[in-house]
Design a protein around this motif. Structure first.
Motif, PDB file in Angstrom:
ATOM      1  N   LEU A   1       0.822  -1.207   0.000  1.00 41.56           N
ATOM      2  CA  LEU A   1       0.000   0.000   0.000  1.00 41.56           C
ATOM      3  C   LEU A   1       0.862   1.267   0.000  1.00 41.56           C
ATOM      4  O   LEU A   1       0.444   2.300  -0.501  1.00 41.56           O
ATOM      5  CB  LEU A   1      -0.922   0.003   1.221  1.00 41.56           C
ATOM      6  CG  LEU A   1      -1.953  -1.129   1.270  1.00 41.56           C
ATOM      7  CD1 LEU A   1      -2.701  -1.099   2.599  1.00 41.56           C
ATOM      8  CD2 LEU A   1      -2.904  -1.049   0.100  1.00 41.56           C
ATOM      9  N   GLU A   2       2.052   1.173   0.575  1.00 45.67           N
ATOM     10  CA  GLU A   2       2.933   2.327   0.681  1.00 45.67           C
ATOM     11  C   GLU A   2       3.785   2.570  -0.563  1.00 45.67           C
ATOM     12  O   GLU A   2       4.102   3.693  -0.884  1.00 45.67           O
ATOM     13  CB  GLU A   2       3.856   2.171   1.900  1.00 45.67           C
ATOM     14  CG  GLU A   2       3.128   2.178   3.221  1.00 45.67           C
ATOM     15  CD  GLU A   2       2.453   3.508   3.511  1.00 45.67           C
ATOM     16  OE1 GLU A   2       3.059   4.565   3.225  1.00 45.67           O
ATOM     17  OE2 GLU A   2       1.324   3.485   4.008  1.00 45.67           O
ATOM     18  N   PHE A   3       4.183   1.511  -1.238  1.00 43.25           N
ATOM     19  CA  PHE A   3       5.081   1.623  -2.382  1.00 43.25           C
ATOM     20  C   PHE A   3       4.329   1.323  -3.667  1.00 43.25           C
ATOM     21  O   PHE A   3       3.386   0.560  -3.688  1.00 43.25           O
ATOM     22  CB  PHE A   3       6.263   0.653  -2.250  1.00 43.25           C
ATOM     23  CG  PHE A   3       7.077   0.874  -1.005  1.00 43.25           C
ATOM     24  CD1 PHE A   3       7.921   1.970  -0.892  1.00 43.25           C
ATOM     25  CD2 PHE A   3       6.995  -0.010   0.053  1.00 43.25           C
ATOM     26  CE1 PHE A   3       8.672   2.171   0.247  1.00 43.25           C
ATOM     27  CE2 PHE A   3       7.740   0.191   1.208  1.00 43.25           C
ATOM     28  CZ  PHE A   3       8.577   1.288   1.304  1.00 43.25           C
ATOM     29  N   GLU A   4       4.776   1.901  -4.739  1.00 46.73           N
ATOM     30  CA  GLU A   4       4.136   1.698  -6.041  1.00 46.73           C
ATOM     31  C   GLU A   4       4.911   0.698  -6.903  1.00 46.73           C
ATOM     32  O   GLU A   4       4.829   0.734  -8.115  1.00 46.73           O
ATOM     33  CB  GLU A   4       4.018   3.043  -6.774  1.00 46.73           C
ATOM     34  CG  GLU A   4       3.076   4.019  -6.107  1.00 46.73           C
ATOM     35  CD  GLU A   4       1.640   3.493  -6.073  1.00 46.73           C
ATOM     36  OE1 GLU A   4       1.187   2.861  -7.035  1.00 46.73           O
ATOM     37  OE2 GLU A   4       0.969   3.723  -5.048  1.00 46.73           O
ATOM     38  N   THR A   5       5.674  -0.178  -6.265  1.00 47.25           N
ATOM     39  CA  THR A   5       6.442  -1.183  -7.006  1.00 47.25           C
ATOM     40  C   THR A   5       5.964  -2.582  -6.627  1.00 47.25           C
ATOM     41  O   THR A   5       5.146  -2.753  -5.726  1.00 47.25           O
ATOM     42  CB  THR A   5       7.947  -1.075  -6.687  1.00 47.25           C
ATOM     43  OG1 THR A   5       8.150  -1.467  -5.332  1.00 47.25           O
ATOM     44  CG2 THR A   5       8.463   0.327  -6.908  1.00 47.25           C
ATOM     45  N   ASP A   6       6.521  -3.574  -7.301  1.00 43.62           N
ATOM     46  CA  ASP A   6       6.204  -4.965  -6.984  1.00 43.62           C
ATOM     47  C   ASP A   6       7.208  -5.565  -6.009  1.00 43.62           C
ATOM     48  O   ASP A   6       7.149  -6.762  -5.720  1.00 43.62           O
ATOM     49  CB  ASP A   6       6.189  -5.809  -8.263  1.00 43.62           C
ATOM     50  CG  ASP A   6       5.025  -5.445  -9.165  1.00 43.62           C
ATOM     51  OD1 ASP A   6       4.016  -4.944  -8.653  1.00 43.62           O
ATOM     52  OD2 ASP A   6       5.137  -5.668 -10.389  1.00 43.62           O
ATOM     53  N   LEU A   7       8.118  -4.763  -5.504  1.00 46.74           N
ATOM     54  CA  LEU A   7       9.147  -5.257  -4.606  1.00 46.74           C
ATOM     55  C   LEU A   7       8.579  -5.894  -3.332  1.00 46.74           C
ATOM     56  O   LEU A   7       9.035  -6.964  -2.934  1.00 46.74           O
ATOM     57  CB  LEU A   7      10.136  -4.140  -4.254  1.00 46.74           C
ATOM     58  CG  LEU A   7      11.313  -4.570  -3.391  1.00 46.74           C
ATOM     59  CD1 LEU A   7      12.180  -5.581  -4.135  1.00 46.74           C
ATOM     60  CD2 LEU A   7      12.126  -3.353  -2.992  1.00 46.74           C
ATOM     61  N   PRO A   8       7.585  -5.311  -2.662  1.00 44.11           N
ATOM     62  CA  PRO A   8       7.060  -5.959  -1.456  1.00 44.11           C
ATOM     63  C   PRO A   8       6.513  -7.360  -1.716  1.00 44.11           C
ATOM     64  O   PRO A   8       6.735  -8.268  -0.915  1.00 44.11           O
ATOM     65  CB  PRO A   8       5.948  -5.017  -0.980  1.00 44.11           C
ATOM     66  CG  PRO A   8       6.311  -3.692  -1.535  1.00 44.11           C
ATOM     67  CD  PRO A   8       6.979  -3.982  -2.841  1.00 44.11           C
ATOM     68  N   GLU A   9       5.832  -7.545  -2.846  1.00 47.28           N
ATOM     69  CA  GLU A   9       5.298  -8.872  -3.157  1.00 47.28           C
ATOM     70  C   GLU A   9       6.425  -9.863  -3.416  1.00 47.28           C
ATOM     71  O   GLU A   9       6.384 -11.008  -2.974  1.00 47.28           O
ATOM     72  CB  GLU A   9       4.382  -8.833  -4.387  1.00 47.28           C
ATOM     73  CG  GLU A   9       3.086  -8.102  -4.159  1.00 47.28           C
ATOM     74  CD  GLU A   9       3.149  -6.652  -4.611  1.00 47.28           C
ATOM     75  OE1 GLU A   9       4.267  -6.154  -4.861  1.00 47.28           O
ATOM     76  OE2 GLU A   9       2.092  -6.024  -4.701  1.00 47.28           O
TER      77      GLU A   9
END
Length: 172
Positions: A27-35
């Motif tokens: 929710l905080e970042f606009e990348t796919d890195l957390p996933e």
């Protein structure tokens, strides 16, 4: 049964916390890195958990390794699918690349499961085969003792062949 439930909770709790943290980070970042980090962390935790001898003291190294690989791939698959469905926006909004990745990984998980259960059945069959040979040679040895004739020295020495995994770990 209680100890088995404790083992599952020891594994499930960190994975649940990682998935929740990945959802918040998404929710905080606009990348796919957390996933990506979430799926990888869940797989690594699962692999380490199943490889640890303290969790499965009666298993040999090869069995634990085979179990760890299969479990890590299955957990990574389940986490990836749940992230795709619940955090990316549902099945109607999946990008084509995500659909392709999930489809390919579904096939891969099927192959891993088939190989895991196939190899487990083979190992069990070989154990039974060598146990039967050992019992037969033992009974032949006992019969030869009672009849007074000498048994051949190799008749009682039935030793199952070692696996490739055990051979490669000795070379190091």
């Amino acid at each position: 049964m209680g100890s088995y439930l404790q083992l599952i909770l020891k594994l499930a709790l960190p994975i649940i916390l990682i998935v929740a943290a990945g959802g918040v980070a998404d929710l905080e970042f606009e990348t796919d890195l957390p996933e990506t980090v979430t799926v990888a962390a869940a797989a690594v935790i699962t692999f380490a958990f199943f490889l640890a001898p303290s969790h499965f003291p009666n298993s040999d190294e090869e069995t634990r390794f085979r179990r760890a690989v299969a479990a890590a791939i299955i957990v990574a698959y389940l986490v990836m699918v749940s992230i795709a469905v619940f955090f990316i926006g549902g099945p109607d909004k999946l990008p084509p690349l995500t659909e392709s990745l999930i489809s390919s990984f579904t096939t891969f998980v099927g192959v891993v499961l088939a190989a895991y259960f196939g190899s487990s059945a083979y190992v069990e069959g070989q154990k039974r085969k060598y146990d039967a040979q050992a019992r037969k040679s033992s009974s032949e040895k006992n019969e030869s003792r009672t009849s007074g004739s000498k048994a051949e020295p190799h008749a009682s020495a039935v030793v199952p062949p070692q696996s490739h995994f055990a051979k490669s770990s000795r070379r190091r």
